[in-house]
Design a protein around this motif. Structure first.
Motif, PDB file in Angstrom:
ATOM      1  N   GLY A 100      74.357  33.893  14.850  1.00 35.07           N
ATOM      2  CA  GLY A 100      74.581  32.613  14.092  1.00 35.07           C
ATOM      3  C   GLY A 100      75.504  32.017  14.547  1.00 35.07           C
ATOM      4  N   ASP A 101      76.477  32.536  15.241  1.00 27.58           N
ATOM      5  CA  ASP A 101      77.785  31.640  15.566  1.00 27.58           C
ATOM      6  C   ASP A 101      77.510  31.028  16.637  1.00 27.58           C
ATOM      7  OD1 ASP A 101      79.125  32.707  13.501  1.00 27.58           O
ATOM      8  OD2 ASP A 101      80.217  34.286  14.692  1.00 27.58           O
ATOM      9  N   HIS A 102      78.205  30.029  16.901  1.00 32.97           N
ATOM     10  CA  HIS A 102      78.299  29.061  18.305  1.00 32.97           C
ATOM     11  C   HIS A 102      79.545  29.187  18.775  1.00 32.97           C
ATOM     12  CE1 HIS A 102      78.610  25.061  20.071  1.00 32.97           C
ATOM     13  NE2 HIS A 102      77.847  25.260  20.691  1.00 32.97           N
ATOM     14  N   ILE A 103      79.770  28.926  20.220  1.00 27.92           N
ATOM     15  CA  ILE A 103      80.868  28.923  21.007  1.00 27.92           C
ATOM     16  C   ILE A 103      80.801  27.834  21.897  1.00 27.92           C
ATOM     17  CG2 ILE A 103      81.655  31.427  20.549  1.00 27.92           C
ATOM     18  CD1 ILE A 103      81.134  31.878  23.613  1.00 27.92           C
ATOM     19  N   VAL A 104      81.853  27.217  22.391  1.00 22.41           N
ATOM     20  CA  VAL A 104      81.975  26.364  23.180  1.00 22.41           C
ATOM     21  C   VAL A 104      82.545  26.638  24.658  1.00 22.41           C
ATOM     22  CG1 VAL A 104      82.493  23.865  24.241  1.00 22.41           C
ATOM     23  CG2 VAL A 104      81.750  24.225  21.820  1.00 22.41           C
ATOM     24  N   ALA A 140      82.424  16.834  21.738  1.00 21.78           N
ATOM     25  CA  ALA A 140      81.090  16.396  21.383  1.00 21.78           C
ATOM     26  C   ALA A 140      80.084  17.634  21.039  1.00 21.78           C
ATOM     27  CB  ALA A 140      80.509  15.601  22.792  1.00 21.78           C
ATOM     28  N   ALA A 141      80.691  18.933  21.922  1.00 23.61           N
ATOM     29  CA  ALA A 141      79.795  19.940  21.812  1.00 23.61           C
ATOM     30  C   ALA A 141      80.111  20.727  20.280  1.00 23.61           C
ATOM     31  CB  ALA A 141      80.017  20.838  22.840  1.00 23.61           C
ATOM     32  N   LEU A 142      81.072  20.316  19.670  1.00 26.97           N
ATOM     33  CA  LEU A 142      81.309  21.102  18.304  1.00 26.97           C
ATOM     34  C   LEU A 142      80.554  21.089  17.259  1.00 26.97           C
ATOM     35  CD1 LEU A 142      85.362  20.759  17.960  1.00 26.97           C
ATOM     36  CD2 LEU A 142      84.344  22.575  19.281  1.00 26.97           C
ATOM     37  N   GLN A 143      80.145  22.261  16.609  1.00 23.29           N
ATOM     38  CA  GLN A 143      79.013  22.379  15.697  1.00 23.29           C
ATOM     39  C   GLN A 143      79.938  22.912  14.450  1.00 23.29           C
ATOM     40  OE1 GLN A 143      75.782  24.450  16.913  1.00 23.29           O
ATOM     41  NE2 GLN A 143      75.438  23.339  18.891  1.00 23.29           N
ATOM     42  N   ALA A 144      79.152  22.723  13.235  1.00 26.59           N
ATOM     43  CA  ALA A 144      79.556  23.386  11.768  1.00 26.59           C
ATOM     44  C   ALA A 144      80.067  24.872  12.070  1.00 26.59           C
ATOM     45  CB  ALA A 144      78.830  23.307  10.800  1.00 26.59           C
ATOM     46  N   ASN A 145      79.317  25.577  12.848  1.00 23.55           N
ATOM     47  CA  ASN A 145      79.215  27.117  13.096  1.00 23.55           C
ATOM     48  C   ASN A 145      79.862  27.351  14.779  1.00 23.55           C
ATOM     49  OD1 ASN A 145      77.415  26.234  14.847  1.00 23.55           O
ATOM     50  ND2 ASN A 145      75.776  27.837  14.596  1.00 23.55           N
ATOM     51  N   THR A 146      80.746  26.418  15.024  1.00 24.04           N
ATOM     52  CA  THR A 146      81.566  26.739  16.128  1.00 24.04           C
ATOM     53  C   THR A 146      82.874  27.702  15.951  1.00 24.04           C
ATOM     54  OG1 THR A 146      80.853  24.773  17.232  1.00 24.04           O
ATOM     55  CG2 THR A 146      82.721  25.796  18.238  1.00 24.04           C
ATOM     56  N   ARG A 147      82.746  28.921  16.370  1.00 24.47           N
ATOM     57  CA  ARG A 147      84.056  29.734  16.016  1.00 24.47           C
ATOM     58  C   ARG A 147      84.921  29.822  17.204  1.00 24.47           C
ATOM     59  NH1 ARG A 147      82.360  29.454  11.805  1.00 24.47           N
ATOM     60  NH2 ARG A 147      80.909  30.678  10.837  1.00 24.47           N
ATOM     61  N   ALA A 173      93.153  21.386  15.016  1.00 26.55           N
ATOM     62  CA  ALA A 173      92.922  20.366  13.968  1.00 26.55           C
ATOM     63  C   ALA A 173      91.426  21.144  13.492  1.00 26.55           C
ATOM     64  CB  ALA A 173      92.798  19.236  14.754  1.00 26.55           C
ATOM     65  N   ARG A 174      90.599  21.655  14.169  1.00 24.22           N
ATOM     66  CA  ARG A 174      89.410  22.069  13.772  1.00 24.22           C
ATOM     67  C   ARG A 174      89.311  23.472  13.156  1.00 24.22           C
ATOM     68  NH1 ARG A 174      85.027  18.666  15.288  1.00 24.22           N
ATOM     69  NH2 ARG A 174      86.077  16.625  15.638  1.00 24.22           N
ATOM     70  N   GLY A 175      90.508  24.077  13.395  1.00 24.35           N
ATOM     71  CA  GLY A 175      90.763  25.560  12.955  1.00 24.35           C
ATOM     72  C   GLY A 175      89.754  26.412  13.648  1.00 24.35           C
ATOM     73  N   ILE A 176      89.397  26.420  15.135  1.00 25.14           N
ATOM     74  CA  ILE A 176      88.726  27.076  15.878  1.00 25.14           C
ATOM     75  C   ILE A 176      89.625  27.995  16.863  1.00 25.14           C
ATOM     76  CG2 ILE A 176      87.063  26.989  17.784  1.00 25.14           C
ATOM     77  CD1 ILE A 176      86.176  24.299  16.261  1.00 25.14           C
ATOM     78  N   VAL A 177      89.092  29.184  17.006  1.00 26.44           N
ATOM     79  CA  VAL A 177      89.869  30.122  17.730  1.00 26.44           C
ATOM     80  C   VAL A 177      89.814  29.502  19.348  1.00 26.44           C
ATOM     81  CG1 VAL A 177      89.692  32.287  18.977  1.00 26.44           C
ATOM     82  CG2 VAL A 177      89.274  32.041  16.585  1.00 26.44           C
ATOM     83  N   TYR A 178      90.945  29.304  20.062  1.00 25.08           N
ATOM     84  CA  TYR A 178      91.204  28.908  21.365  1.00 25.08           C
ATOM     85  C   TYR A 178      91.537  30.000  22.361  1.00 25.08           C
ATOM     86  CZ  TYR A 178      92.570  25.523  25.140  1.00 25.08           C
ATOM     87  OH  TYR A 178      92.874  24.733  26.141  1.00 25.08           O
ATOM     88  N   CYS A 179      90.508  30.429  23.101  1.00 20.92           N
ATOM     89  CA  CYS A 179      90.803  31.611  23.983  1.00 20.92           C
ATOM     90  C   CYS A 179      90.834  31.042  25.472  1.00 20.92           C
ATOM     91  CB  CYS A 179      89.652  32.509  23.883  1.00 20.92           C
ATOM     92  SG  CYS A 179      89.600  34.043  24.476  1.00 20.92           S
ATOM     93  N   VAL A 180      92.004  31.156  26.211  1.00 22.13           N
ATOM     94  CA  VAL A 180      92.359  30.780  27.215  1.00 22.13           C
ATOM     95  C   VAL A 180      92.457  32.012  28.674  1.00 22.13           C
ATOM     96  CG1 VAL A 180      93.868  29.591  28.745  1.00 22.13           C
ATOM     97  CG2 VAL A 180      93.442  28.924  26.634  1.00 22.13           C
ATOM     98  N   ASP A 181      91.544  31.947  29.390  1.00 23.40           N
ATOM     99  CA  ASP A 181      91.463  32.921  30.207  1.00 23.40           C
ATOM    100  C   ASP A 181      92.541  32.443  31.288  1.00 23.40           C
ATOM    101  OD1 ASP A 181      91.287  34.750  32.801  1.00 23.40           O
ATOM    102  OD2 ASP A 181      88.912  34.674  32.501  1.00 23.40           O
TER     103      ASP A 181
END
Ligand SMILES: *Cc1c(COP(=O)(O)O)cnc(C)c1O
Length: 409
Positions: A100-104, A140-147, A173-181
């Protein structure tokens, strides 16, 4: 550890932690199990109340020493090492995400990461792939369930450079985990913490190990993300200090339960390789610049992709963010020039799928590492049939230039 330079810190880190016999390298500890004279201590280790080792799948002293080096290199709070870079990515995301989660994700992605993200979709974790060279596409791709937002620093093989700084601000700003390879840049060229990364992936197989003789991967928590805002952390892992919640869940649900653990022998190879990371990167980047410039003016080459060229669309961004332009570049050949013939004429450049080796390696990407994804997805990633990717090594520059001159005719 006192704040010393990147190389000094790395070279002397094994001596900081009470080395046996004054050894300069952390020993290769092959013991799978660890004994305790007081059984209560064993219980405290299990409950996270005391640091110590329980079982080799979860932790090993040689691997811990390598993790500490990576944490220092990335200026993070903690690192978990895995058997490969893919194990680090897959285990960490499976540990942190739920149905049910979403990632960009950046659409310009290492092929096996792309494949794994397709697997995530079959498990009920939605993935939106966007052109991450512009933060507007991510927003533009962020959703309420974007983790989580997942990007690479320099993409492979077309060398697009992610809008790293702006995406970092957006995620904060949105409190989303930012994972950088960070594999393609390595911590020598770039510290993703500077742009607000929450988690940093490194394939240790590539530049950090640097010699193509051991597989490994890592994930580092920078301490910037507020895990109290992340609903997916299980109650049992909330007893630690906040900044360790994420890495604890990754170690337990990812490393321990999935079991793609790094072996002590590989950890030793990777740690020794990492000692020359800066020297190797400087030489390899200089070689890559010279070869990319040579190709740019060659009639057999239609197009060169290298961030160090002024013609590269994100050249200014690379200059601003990185301490160098990387050691990887790709070329599209002119019409009628065959990529296999070019490769077969090279003497010092090895046809091989790896990157980040001390030797220069080259691969016809559409026919190999990007074959499985199909022509349509390749086209969307800007991968032409004639494209060759070069991972430039530390050979003498003139020998490489002579090889290119001969091979391109
Ligand atoms: C190679 C690579 C990986 C995977 O690393 P392995 O150690 O081969 O599993 C992940 N990301 C990038 C950018 C890579 O180049």
């Amino acid at each position: 550890m006192s704040k010393k330079g990147f190389n000094t810190t790395n070279l002397h880190s094994d001596r900081q932690d009470n080395p046996e016999h004054g050894v300069l390298h952390k020993a290769i500890h092959t013991s799978v199990a660890f004994g305790y004279a007081d059984a209560r201590e064993l219980a405290e280790v299990f409950q996270g109340k005391r640091s110590g080792y329980s079982y080799g799948r979860q932790m090993n002293p040689t691997v811990t020493a390598l993790q500490n080096k990576i944490t220092a290199m990335e200026d993070g709070v903690a690192t978990a090492a895995f058997a490969t870079g893919m194990a680090a990515i897959a285990s960490s995301l499976l540990a942190l995400l739920r149905q049910g989660d979403h990632i960009v994700s950046s659409a310009f992605l290492f092929g096996n990461t792309n494949s794994f993200f397709n697997t995530l979709q079959t498990l009920g974790i939605a993935v939106t792939f966007v052109d991450a060279t512009d933060v507007a596409n991510v927003e533009a791709a962020l959703q309420a369930n974007t983790r989580l937002v997942f990007v690479e620093t320099i993409a492979n093989p077309v060398t697009q450079i992610t809008d790293l700084q702006a995406i970092g601000e957006l995620c904060r700003a949105r409190g989303i985990v930012y994972c950088v390879d960070n594999t393609m840049t390595s911590p020598h060229l770039f510290r993703p913490k500077r742009v607000g990364a929450s988690l940093i992936v490194n394939s240790l197989t590539k530049y950090i190990g640097g010699h193509g003789n051991a597989l490994g991967g890592s994930i580092t928590d920078t301490g910037l993300f507020d895990w109290t805002q992340f609903e997916n952390i299980y109650a049992t892992y909330r007893s630690q200090p906040h900044e360790l919640w994420g890495i604890t869940q990754i170690r337990k649900k990812g490393l321990r339960d999935i079991g793609a653990s790094l072996g002590p022998e590989a950890a030793h190879h990777l740690a020794v390789g990492s000692e020359t990371l800066s020297l190797r990167m400087e030489k390899a980047c200089a070689n890559a610049q010279a070869l990319a410039e040579f190709c740019e003016h060659h009639a057999s080459v239609k197009r060169v992709y290298y961030p160090g060229l002024r013609s590269h669309p994100q050249h200014a961004r690379a200059t601003q963010l990185f301490d160098g332009y990387g050691a990887l570049f790709s070329i599209d050949l002119a019409a009628g020039v065959d990529c296999f013939d070019v490769l077969n004429r090279m003497e010092n450049v090895v046809a091989s799928s790896n990157l980040g080796d001390t030797r220069t390696l080259a691969i016809p990407v559409a026919h190999t590492i990007y074959h499985e994804m199909g022509a349509e997805r390749r086209a969307s990633m800007g991968i032409e049939d004639s494209m060759i990717r070069f991972s430039v090594g530390i050979e003498d520059r003139d020998d490489l230039l002579a090889d290119f001159s001969r091979a391109l005719g």
